[in-house]
Enzyme design. Sequence first.
Site, PDB file in Angstrom:
ATOM      1  N   HIS A  54       2.943  -5.285  -2.570  1.00 54.36           N
ATOM      2  CA  HIS A  54       4.155  -4.151  -2.343  1.00 54.36           C
ATOM      3  C   HIS A  54       4.511  -4.068  -1.252  1.00 54.36           C
ATOM      4  O   HIS A  54       3.643  -4.059  -0.161  1.00 54.36           O
ATOM      5  CB  HIS A  54       3.702  -2.820  -3.033  1.00 54.36           C
ATOM      6  CG  HIS A  54       3.694  -3.057  -4.672  1.00 54.36           C
ATOM      7  ND1 HIS A  54       3.937  -1.931  -5.267  1.00 54.36           N
ATOM      8  CD2 HIS A  54       3.577  -3.886  -5.599  1.00 54.36           C
ATOM      9  CE1 HIS A  54       3.569  -2.089  -6.691  1.00 54.36           C
ATOM     10  NE2 HIS A  54       3.430  -3.495  -6.722  1.00 54.36           N
ATOM     11  N   GLU A  56       4.903  -1.112   0.677  1.00 54.58           N
ATOM     12  CA  GLU A  56       4.113  -0.148   1.184  1.00 54.58           C
ATOM     13  C   GLU A  56       2.688  -0.843   1.727  1.00 54.58           C
ATOM     14  O   GLU A  56       2.473  -0.464   2.613  1.00 54.58           O
ATOM     15  CB  GLU A  56       3.974   1.136   0.453  1.00 54.58           C
ATOM     16  CG  GLU A  56       5.249   1.873   0.006  1.00 54.58           C
ATOM     17  CD  GLU A  56       5.700   1.153  -1.373  1.00 54.58           C
ATOM     18  OE1 GLU A  56       6.323   1.767  -2.176  1.00 54.58           O
ATOM     19  OE2 GLU A  56       5.770  -0.030  -1.528  1.00 54.58           O
ATOM     20  N   CYS A  84       4.757   3.789  -6.222  1.00 46.58           N
ATOM     21  CA  CYS A  84       4.070   3.617  -7.367  1.00 46.58           C
ATOM     22  C   CYS A  84       2.692   4.184  -7.457  1.00 46.58           C
ATOM     23  O   CYS A  84       2.457   4.643  -6.189  1.00 46.58           O
ATOM     24  CB  CYS A  84       4.075   2.090  -8.110  1.00 46.58           C
ATOM     25  SG  CYS A  84       2.753   1.200  -6.819  1.00 46.58           S
ATOM     26  N   CYS A  87       0.739   2.416  -4.310  1.00 50.26           N
ATOM     27  CA  CYS A  87       1.123   2.781  -2.980  1.00 50.26           C
ATOM     28  C   CYS A  87       0.801   4.233  -2.889  1.00 50.26           C
ATOM     29  O   CYS A  87       0.574   4.478  -1.641  1.00 50.26           O
ATOM     30  CB  CYS A  87       2.562   2.280  -3.018  1.00 50.26           C
ATOM     31  SG  CYS A  87       2.929   0.379  -3.143  1.00 50.26           S
TER      32      CYS A  87
END
Length: 155
Positions: A54, A56, A84, A87
Site C-alpha cells: 500500500h 502508506e 485502511c 495503514c
Amino acid sequence: MDKKDEKYMKAALKQAEKAFALGEVPIGAVVVCEDRIIGRGYNRRNTDKNTLSHAEITAIRKASAKMGDWRLEGCTIYITLEPCPMCAGAIVQSRIDRCVFACFSDKAGCAGSVLNLLNEPSFNHQVQTEQGILEEESRTLLQRFFKELRERSRN
C-alpha cells in the site's frame, strides 16, 4: 486551505498517478518532516503481488529508513484516500503526529468512515487528522480509474 497541505497533497497525487499508470488503484502517500518529503509511496499490490504494498506502508518504510528510526514523531502523512485498517495501524504504530487525506473511503476507511483507529482513545498514541485537501482531484482520479477498469472488463 493551508498552502503547505495543498503542496504536499499534490505530491501524494503525483504518486497516485504512478499507480494509475501501472494499472493499480491510484492511491499515493508522502511523509513530511520539517517541511521536507522523507518518504513516498504508491499502491503496488497487484504489481508486487503483495498485500502490504500500500502507498502508506511504502512511504512509512522509506521515511523510517531516512530518519533511521521507526518513530516518526513530528511527521505528517498525506494520503489521497482515507487509510485502511492496516495503514491506519501503521500510522499509529509509527507515531506519526498528523494524517491529512483527500477523500473518505466508505468501504474500508479507518480515519472516520468505517472506524477511527487514528483516534482510538485506548491506544497509547492518537493522530491528528484532517480531510478534504484536494478531495475533488483525488476523487476524480479514482473515478476515472474505476470507469476505465469497468470499460476494459466489458470488452
